[in-house]
Design a protein around this motif. Structure first.
Motif, short mmCIF file in Angstrom:
data_model
loop_
_atom_site.label_atom_id
_atom_site.label_comp_id
_atom_site.label_asym_id
_atom_site.label_seq_id
_atom_site.Cartn_x
_atom_site.Cartn_y
_atom_site.Cartn_z
N GLY A 1 16.08 -33.84 71.04
CA GLY A 1 16.83 -33.51 69.83
C GLY A 1 17.48 -32.14 69.87
O GLY A 1 18.54 -31.94 69.28
N GLU A 2 16.88 -31.21 70.58
CA GLU A 2 17.47 -29.87 70.73
C GLU A 2 18.69 -29.91 71.64
O GLU A 2 19.62 -29.12 71.48
CB GLU A 2 16.46 -28.90 71.35
CG GLU A 2 15.28 -28.55 70.51
CD GLU A 2 14.35 -27.64 71.29
OE1 GLU A 2 14.18 -26.48 70.84
OE2 GLU A 2 13.80 -28.06 72.32
N MET A 3 18.65 -30.80 72.62
CA MET A 3 19.74 -30.86 73.60
C MET A 3 20.98 -31.57 73.07
O MET A 3 22.10 -31.25 73.49
CB MET A 3 19.26 -31.54 74.88
CG MET A 3 18.32 -30.69 75.70
SD MET A 3 17.97 -31.39 77.31
CE MET A 3 16.70 -32.58 76.89
N LEU A 4 20.78 -32.52 72.17
CA LEU A 4 21.92 -33.33 71.69
C LEU A 4 23.12 -32.50 71.24
O LEU A 4 24.23 -32.73 71.73
CB LEU A 4 21.47 -34.27 70.58
CG LEU A 4 20.90 -35.59 71.06
CD1 LEU A 4 20.24 -36.34 69.91
CD2 LEU A 4 21.99 -36.44 71.70
N PRO A 5 22.96 -31.55 70.32
CA PRO A 5 24.14 -30.79 69.88
C PRO A 5 24.74 -29.91 70.99
O PRO A 5 25.93 -29.66 71.01
CB PRO A 5 23.64 -29.95 68.71
CG PRO A 5 22.16 -29.93 68.83
CD PRO A 5 21.76 -31.16 69.59
N HIS B 1 23.74 -42.02 75.44
CA HIS B 1 24.30 -41.49 76.69
C HIS B 1 23.43 -40.36 77.24
O HIS B 1 23.22 -40.26 78.45
CB HIS B 1 25.74 -41.01 76.49
CG HIS B 1 26.69 -42.12 76.24
ND1 HIS B 1 27.48 -42.19 75.11
CD2 HIS B 1 26.98 -43.23 76.94
CE1 HIS B 1 28.20 -43.28 75.14
NE2 HIS B 1 27.92 -43.93 76.23
N LEU B 2 22.92 -39.52 76.36
CA LEU B 2 22.03 -38.45 76.81
C LEU B 2 20.78 -39.06 77.44
O LEU B 2 20.33 -38.61 78.50
CB LEU B 2 21.65 -37.52 75.65
CG LEU B 2 20.69 -36.38 76.02
CD1 LEU B 2 21.26 -35.51 77.14
CD2 LEU B 2 20.38 -35.54 74.79
N SER B 3 20.25 -40.09 76.83
CA SER B 3 19.08 -40.77 77.37
C SER B 3 19.36 -41.30 78.78
O SER B 3 18.52 -41.17 79.68
CB SER B 3 18.68 -41.91 76.44
OG SER B 3 17.54 -42.56 76.93
N GLN B 4 20.53 -41.88 78.97
CA GLN B 4 20.91 -42.39 80.29
C GLN B 4 20.99 -41.26 81.31
O GLN B 4 20.51 -41.40 82.44
CB GLN B 4 22.27 -43.10 80.23
CG GLN B 4 22.24 -44.42 79.50
CD GLN B 4 23.64 -44.98 79.31
OE1 GLN B 4 24.64 -44.32 79.55
NE2 GLN B 4 23.71 -46.23 78.87
#
Length: 116
Positions: free
Chosen positions: A36-40, A48-51
């Motif tokens: 959650g911190e990395m998303l923004p 896509h971040l998960s991938q």
């Protein structure tokens, strides 16, 4: 027969060949982060971040730690952060050289007389 080292290196650099993966590794160079911190900071959709995180996990560049329902990511080695610093240094040199070449080209154009 084993895979040649140059081929393994090429695969390694392919893994690094996505801007989102580089950004994740840059963030993790400072400290571990929750997804959650990395998303923004990464600026892509959660799926896509998960991938991208899965690709980095499969390459053993990042590890996970779960605390409750929160998953934290960190680098598997400080050498990954060092590689990113070296890449930045190389790029700075390349860009400085290109800026110098551009300045030389502009100066050369100023010396020439315009055609009529």
């Amino acid at each position: 027969m084993s895979t040649p080292l140059y081929q393994l290196k090429a695969e390694f650099f392919k893994t690094l060949g996505h801007p989102a993966r580089i950004r994740v590794l840059e963030l993790l160079s400072d400290r571990e982060h929750a997804v959650g911190e990395m998303l923004p900071e990464v600026g892509i959709e959660p799926a896509h971040l998960s991938q991208q995180l899965a690709v980095l996990r499969r390459a053993n560049l990042v590890r996970t730690r779960k605390e409750g329902s929160t998953v934290y990511y960190s680098l598997t080695s400080p050498q990954v952060a060092e590689l990113l610093r070296v890449a930045r240094t190389i790029l700075s040199g390349v860009l400085a050289g290109q800026a110098e070449l551009l300045a030389d080209l502009k100066a050369a154009q100023g010396v020439r007389k315009p055609r009529s």
